[in-house]
Design an enzyme around this catalytic site. Structure first.
Site, short mmCIF file in Angstrom:
data_model
loop_
_atom_site.label_atom_id
_atom_site.label_comp_id
_atom_site.label_asym_id
_atom_site.label_seq_id
_atom_site.Cartn_x
_atom_site.Cartn_y
_atom_site.Cartn_z
N GLU A 116 0.83 -1.19 0.00
CA GLU A 116 0.00 0.00 0.00
C GLU A 116 0.87 1.25 0.00
O GLU A 116 1.87 1.32 0.73
CB GLU A 116 -0.90 0.00 1.24
N GLU B 41 -2.90 11.59 3.08
CA GLU B 41 -3.90 11.47 4.14
C GLU B 41 -3.84 12.74 4.97
O GLU B 41 -2.76 13.22 5.32
CB GLU B 41 -3.65 10.25 5.02
#
Length: 285
Positions: free
Chosen positions: A162, A167
């Site tokens: 990932e 974010e």
């Protein structure tokens, strides 16, 4: 986003490995003569869904075990949660669930919020090169909007690999986190860095990017790199799982282990506005 916790250690790693830098919305590499091999510009009528040729819409919450983070939103395929705005943007909106909707939740009986999670899995992937997303990111207590990638190797997470391109968590509206997760470095042990925006991420568009090259991944905002990961920075046995096709995900999560619960100050709707997505280099489209 497949994580139970992301607290003290990921913050420490961000400061140790990536440091902080200021970024403004300056011209990115997309303004050069280089042409993307795939792009989404989101032209279309207001309230229409993004093209199914490139995008999947994942739904649910309870069956997905709170999306691995004890989240409170139920992902839907409703235009209220993901649709074009008629002005060249994709809107991904988290908003309170309608009264009586009874959407099954993992951590409680019903989900209090709805949102959307779009992916290019099985349709578009980046093998080697750069992905750029120009977006305005929602901020507020209990929100966890994310722009990220997962590997197409068919292995169960975290061996899947990932890359979190961007974010912005809860009450840290000016901080952008970029993180990698793999077989021996995941959840709170994910490895990454952070950078500081000149104002809240919700105030202006910024270009969030990752340059994925052989044995090197570099994160940047508005063309300014702030963290580079190589196998030498991984814990033993240095499981580097990023030499593969990886697809893109866009979502706005609510609540969960990292941002904590929303409250009365949480904006509603909380909308990620995406201007474009562009893949440069080599991949599948």
């Amino acid at each position: 986003m497949n994580r139970r916790t992301r607290l003290a250690l990921v913050l420490a790693l961000g400061g140790l490995l990536g440091g902080c830098s200021s970024a403004a919305d300056t011209p990115s590499a997309s303004s050069t003569k280089e042409q993307p091999f795939w792009q989404a510009e989101f032209d279309g009528a207001a309230a229409t869904r993004p093209s199914g040729k490139s995008w999947n819409t994942e739904t649910g919450n309870r069956d997905a075990e709170g999306w691995g983070n004890n989240e409170l939103q139920y992902y839907t395929d409703s235009p209220k949660n993901s649709a074009l705005d008629g002005s060249g943007h994709l809107l991904i909106s988290a908003r309170p669930a309608s009264s009586g909707s009874e959407l099954p939740c993992y951590t409680q009986k019903f989900c209090d919020w709805t949102s959307a999670r779009l992916t290019t899995e099985g349709k578009v992937a980046l093998t080697r090169g750069r992905v750029e997303i120009r977006a305005k990111i929602p901020t507020g207590k209990g929100l966890l909007p994310a722009i990220w990638m997962l590997g197409n190797n068919g292995v169960e997470w975290p061996g899947q690999g990932e890359i979190d391109i961007c974010e912005v968590v809860g009450g840290e509206p000016r901080t952008v986190y970029g993180t990698a997760h793999g077989p021996t470095y995941f959840n709170e042990n994910g490895i990454g860095g952070s950078t500081t925006l000149p104002a809240d991420a919700s105030k202006a568009f910024h270009t969030y990017a990752v340059d994925k090259q052989p044995h090197r991944i570099t994160w940047s905002v508005d063309g300014r790199p702030y963290f580079t990961l190589t196998p030498s920075k991984l814990p033993a046995p240095r499981d580097w799982v990023f030499e593969q096709d990886m697809h893109l995900l866009l979502n706005v999560a609510v609540g969960g282990d990292w941002p904590g619960p929303p409250n009365a100050s949480t904006p509603s709707p909380a909308t990620m506005t995406v201007d474009y997505v562009r893949f440069y280099g080599k991949g599948r489209a």
